[in-house]
Design a protein around this motif. Sequence first.
Motif, short mmCIF file in Angstrom:
data_model
loop_
_atom_site.label_atom_id
_atom_site.label_comp_id
_atom_site.label_asym_id
_atom_site.label_seq_id
_atom_site.Cartn_x
_atom_site.Cartn_y
_atom_site.Cartn_z
N PRO A 148 43.83 33.69 40.37
CA PRO A 148 43.26 33.35 41.68
C PRO A 148 41.74 33.18 41.66
O PRO A 148 41.16 32.61 42.59
CB PRO A 148 43.67 34.53 42.57
CG PRO A 148 44.88 35.10 41.91
CD PRO A 148 44.62 34.93 40.45
N PHE A 151 39.87 29.44 42.05
CA PHE A 151 40.39 29.10 43.37
C PHE A 151 40.49 27.60 43.62
O PHE A 151 41.16 27.17 44.56
CB PHE A 151 39.53 29.76 44.46
CG PHE A 151 38.06 29.45 44.35
CD1 PHE A 151 37.53 28.30 44.90
CD2 PHE A 151 37.21 30.32 43.68
CE1 PHE A 151 36.18 28.02 44.78
CE2 PHE A 151 35.86 30.05 43.56
CZ PHE A 151 35.34 28.89 44.11
N TYR A 155 45.87 29.80 44.19
CA TYR A 155 45.60 30.93 45.08
C TYR A 155 46.86 31.80 45.16
O TYR A 155 47.97 31.35 44.88
CB TYR A 155 45.16 30.46 46.47
CG TYR A 155 46.19 29.67 47.25
CD1 TYR A 155 47.15 30.30 48.04
CD2 TYR A 155 46.21 28.27 47.19
CE1 TYR A 155 48.09 29.58 48.77
CE2 TYR A 155 47.14 27.54 47.91
CZ TYR A 155 48.07 28.19 48.69
OH TYR A 155 49.00 27.47 49.40
N TYR A 161 52.13 32.74 43.27
CA TYR A 161 50.89 31.99 43.06
C TYR A 161 51.16 30.53 43.36
O TYR A 161 52.19 29.97 42.96
CB TYR A 161 50.41 32.14 41.61
CG TYR A 161 49.81 33.50 41.30
CD1 TYR A 161 49.31 34.33 42.30
CD2 TYR A 161 49.73 33.93 39.98
CE1 TYR A 161 48.76 35.55 41.99
CE2 TYR A 161 49.18 35.17 39.67
CZ TYR A 161 48.69 35.98 40.69
OH TYR A 161 48.15 37.20 40.39
#
Length: 266
Positions: A148, A151, A155, A161
Motif C-alpha cells: 500500500p 499508493f 491500496y 489489496y
Amino acid sequence: MQNLEEKKATLIILSIIIVIVTIITIPVAIISKKAEDKNNFPNYNEIDITEKKLENENTYATIKDQLENDYYFKKILLLKDYDYEKYSGINIEDMLWNFIYAYEIKNTKYFTYYSKNNGVFCLSKKNILEAFKELYNVNIENELNLLPGYFDYVYESGSNYCFLFNKVSQENDNEVKVSVERLAMIGEVVTTDVYVYEFYTTNTDEEISYMNSLDNYIKNDNYEEAKNIVNNNLAGSVTHKQLQLKINNNGKFFKYQILSSKILDY
C-alpha cells in the motif's frame, strides 16, 4: 468356490466400469480446462516446449514464432533486472508494476472486486501471495504490508489489496514486439535471449507501413534493421535481454513464471 468366482466376476465388472469412467472423465476434464483457459485467458495459445523439440530445426522455428507472437509472453518482457535466487524485496515496486501490467484482467475468477470503469481489481492476500509466487517464484509475505506504500498502484481495502491497472496502462501504453534470438532448455527451465521493441503508435498509414517492415525484419531475424526502424522511424526503444522462465500452461494467474531477467544492452 462359487463365492470366489462371483467375487472375481464382480471385480472384473468393477474394473471395466472404472476404466470406462476414466476414459470418459479425463477427456471431459481436459476439454473443460481448455475451455476455462480460453475464457480466463482469451489470447492464450498453449506452447509445448521440450528439449527435444528445441533440438529439431523445424519445431524450434515453430516455437520461436509462437513466442514472438504470444500476447502473454510479451507481457512479461518489461521487467528490469531480476533473479529469484537473489530476491531480497528491494525491487518490489518494479515487480508490483509488472505484476499489474502482466495480469489478464479478463481472468476475473479470483477477484474479490472488479471495476473496469474505475480501472481496479482486488485480490485476497492469499491469492496475491499465490499469484506472485506463480509469476516470480518467490514468497513476498514479508513485503505484503509494504504494497500500500506504492499508493499510485495499490491500496488496501479491508482484508484485500486493490490494484490500479488503469494507472499502469496510462504510464505505458506502448506497442511491444519481440525477436527471439536464442532458445535453450534444461529440464523445465527455458533460457532465451530476446530483443524487446517498444514504441508508441497512433496507427497512421506511415506508422503502419513501418510496423509491417518491422514484422518482416523480425520474421527474418534481421535484428539490426529491426532496431534501426524502431529507433529512427518509430521513435521507440530496443532492449536486448536474457530471460529464464518456465511455462505455466496450467497456471491460475499467469502463463509464464519469470526466474530471471537480465538486460544485456540497449
